[in-house]
Structures are given as C-alpha cells and as structure tokens.
Design a protein around this motif. Sequence first.
Motif, PDB file in Angstrom:
ATOM      1  N   THR A  56       7.640 -17.977 147.767  1.00 60.62           N
ATOM      2  CA  THR A  56       6.957 -18.067 148.277  1.00 60.62           C
ATOM      3  C   THR A  56       6.449 -18.185 147.299  1.00 60.62           C
ATOM      4  OG1 THR A  56       7.261 -15.776 147.068  1.00 60.62           O
ATOM      5  CG2 THR A  56       7.833 -16.037 148.917  1.00 60.62           C
ATOM      6  N   TYR A  57       6.701 -18.781 146.027  1.00 63.36           N
ATOM      7  CA  TYR A  57       5.968 -19.656 145.003  1.00 63.36           C
ATOM      8  C   TYR A  57       5.027 -20.634 145.269  1.00 63.36           C
ATOM      9  CZ  TYR A  57       4.138 -22.482 141.024  1.00 63.36           C
ATOM     10  OH  TYR A  57       3.962 -23.609 139.826  1.00 63.36           O
ATOM     11  N   LYS A  58       3.817 -20.931 145.444  1.00 62.00           N
ATOM     12  CA  LYS A  58       2.358 -22.135 145.222  1.00 62.00           C
ATOM     13  C   LYS A  58       1.740 -21.828 144.690  1.00 62.00           C
ATOM     14  CE  LYS A  58       2.908 -22.326 149.970  1.00 62.00           C
ATOM     15  NZ  LYS A  58       3.544 -23.332 150.546  1.00 62.00           N
ATOM     16  N   HIS A  59       2.255 -23.477 144.104  1.00 58.56           N
ATOM     17  CA  HIS A  59       1.301 -24.085 142.585  1.00 58.56           C
ATOM     18  C   HIS A  59      -0.301 -23.922 142.623  1.00 58.56           C
ATOM     19  CE1 HIS A  59      -0.355 -26.463 139.260  1.00 58.56           C
ATOM     20  NE2 HIS A  59       1.081 -27.024 138.755  1.00 58.56           N
ATOM     21  N   GLU A 174       6.766 -28.844 145.484  1.00 57.84           N
ATOM     22  CA  GLU A 174       5.988 -28.424 145.283  1.00 57.84           C
ATOM     23  C   GLU A 174       4.974 -28.355 144.025  1.00 57.84           C
ATOM     24  OE1 GLU A 174       3.222 -25.909 146.066  1.00 57.84           O
ATOM     25  OE2 GLU A 174       4.474 -25.933 147.063  1.00 57.84           O
ATOM     26  N   SER A 178       1.309 -30.235 143.915  1.00 61.08           N
ATOM     27  CA  SER A 178       0.157 -29.461 143.498  1.00 61.08           C
ATOM     28  C   SER A 178      -1.480 -30.710 143.731  1.00 61.08           C
ATOM     29  CB  SER A 178       0.319 -28.962 142.628  1.00 61.08           C
ATOM     30  OG  SER A 178       0.869 -29.513 141.682  1.00 61.08           O
TER      31      SER A 178
END
Length: 349
Positions: A56-59, A174, A178
């Motif tokens: 679920t990580y988003k930069h 990701e 970014s």
Amino acid sequence: MICYNDVFNQIISPENLFLAWDAFKGDKQKKQDVLRFEWNLEQHIFNLHRDLKNKTYKHGPYTGFYIQDPKQRHIHKASVRDRVLHHAVSSVINPIFESTFIPTSFSCRIGYGTHKGVKALEKILRKIQKNGTNSCFILKCDIQKFFNTVDHAILLSILGKRIKDNNAIWLLKEIIESFSSSYSTPPKRKGLPIGNLTSQLFANIYMNEFDQFIKHEMKVKYYVRYTDDFAIVSSSRQYLEKLIPCITYFLDYELELKLHPKKIVIRKLRQGIDFLGYIIFPKHRLIRSKTKRRMFTKMRHRIEEYKFKKISKLTLEQSLWSYLGVLSHATAHALSDELKNQFWFWLSE
C-alpha cells in the motif's frame, strides 16, 4: 548472468530499514523534518514496513529548489520517509549491479570518485603519449539533459534482467515513476530527480549498458566515464572520429539519449583536456577558470554567513580546507596562497 529472486524481503525488513535510517540521518540530525521523524522513529519505521509489506506504499511528492553547482540545477527533495526507503533500496540493489560495473566508471561508487577518475585518465594519457613521443588525442563527450531524459521503461527493463522478484520490481517502479520530467510524452515517462540517492544508482545502472557496449562490442581500450561525462583516448584522431556515429546510434536507439551537440570534442593532449573540474596537460593539471571564480565567490559568501552568525567558525574553516583540498590535486600552489590571503583579508574587513 546471476539473477536475484528474494530482493523485496531484504529491502523491506525492519532491520534494513533501521540501518537505512542510520545511513540517512548522518549530518541531517538538526533539520526539522528529520527531528520530527526521529521523535517517533520506531512507529515511522514499522509503519513504513507495514505499508511496503502490504504493497500500500505510495511515494510522496517532491519539494523543488535550485542550486548553483556550478550551473543552475533543479533539485527535487523527497520526504524523510521516502529518503529512508531510498537508502534501504540502494543498500540491497547496489551490490547486485556493482559487480557488473567496469573499473573505469567512477561516479557514485565507494572507493571511486572524481579525483580517482582524473588520475585514471592521466594514467591512460601517459601510456598513450609515451613521454611525448607519440600522438595522443581525446574524444570528450557528455549527454544532453541526462537525468531529465532517462526512459523509465528502459530502466525498468534493465533492472528486470537481474532482479526476478515481481514485488521488488513493483517497488522500484513506484520510486522511478514518482517523478517525471518535462521531457516525458505519453505514453513515455522520462526523468530521474536530482536529489534522490536512488537516482545516482539508477544512473550508473542505465549507463552501464553504454559502458558494456563501448568495452565489449566496440572493443574500446581506453575509456573513462563519470555519470554522463566520458572520454576515450587514442593515438589516432581518425579512429575517434569513426566512433562518434556508433556512439550516437547506440545512445539514441538503445537508451533514447542524445550527445550534447556542442560538447563533442576531439583535442590533442597538449591543448589541455577539460575533465571533472580540472584541465589536464601532459605534465601538470590546472583548475578550471570557472572553478576558480566560483571558489572565491563561495568563500566570500561563507565569510559573510559567519559574520552574520549563520555558520560557526569551525564550519567556515572546514569550507576553506575543503577548497584547499581541491587545489591540492592540481598545480595550484600560488592559487592556494591567494585563497588563504583573501580569506584572512575578507575576515578582517
């Protein structure tokens, strides 16, 4: 070719994330964003681990600003959380590719650097010129807007040759996606942010494709590179001239990069070779005129900062010794004395 399958779990392990924090914080411990992160360090690290594990990580977004180094550069600064992850990624990815890099690639590698790059080129030049008895020519080039034009799809394809871990590729994508520069055009995304630790690593991995082409396909014997700045040495001008179309074709069709048209230069050694901040001659090395001017301007500025109590005396003196260190690698005794004299004169004003 050795392939790596269990990369993601190594990157996201809490142990690696805490080690990445230690590597990141360095001299940044007084910065407000770093202090805020450290205040709840364990919670931040374990939250980052959880988001990575669950994918679920988003930069996050970047903060942009400009520096003069010596030309104006647009720096993009990520959040502390993201920069800690960049360290975690680099600590695992770098060893995978380090063994594939050629010995004369000097950018952003432990034990390498600009001074060793200059020394390596000088050693080659001495070998070719044979104490001035042989002709010596240098083809010097760099790539136009390199960081802004690195193609994301090509970079991910290069990474995927060795990294056979879908979760790791998801994370690398990701980070890479970014950021995109103004050179991006749908559907092609391009650009690496100057400021990310991972950008330095990705740049080396990307340009390693070119290194391998030069060394193994073109069979070029005398070649030195630092990021997008490279030099090829030969006793034959005609040989170097014939290389240019091959280099241009490979960069354009394999990496979607272009040589800077105004920076494709073939010079004789006796004319002086401008490389990594120094002008190299057969028997000595000088500092660039622009570097000299920048050095004196920055030293004057540091003294003004000290007088207004923006920096400590120790920091001021460290700046002086840093510049004197740069000068110590050139034939610049008189210039060193001039800098020291100006330092004490400006300080006493």
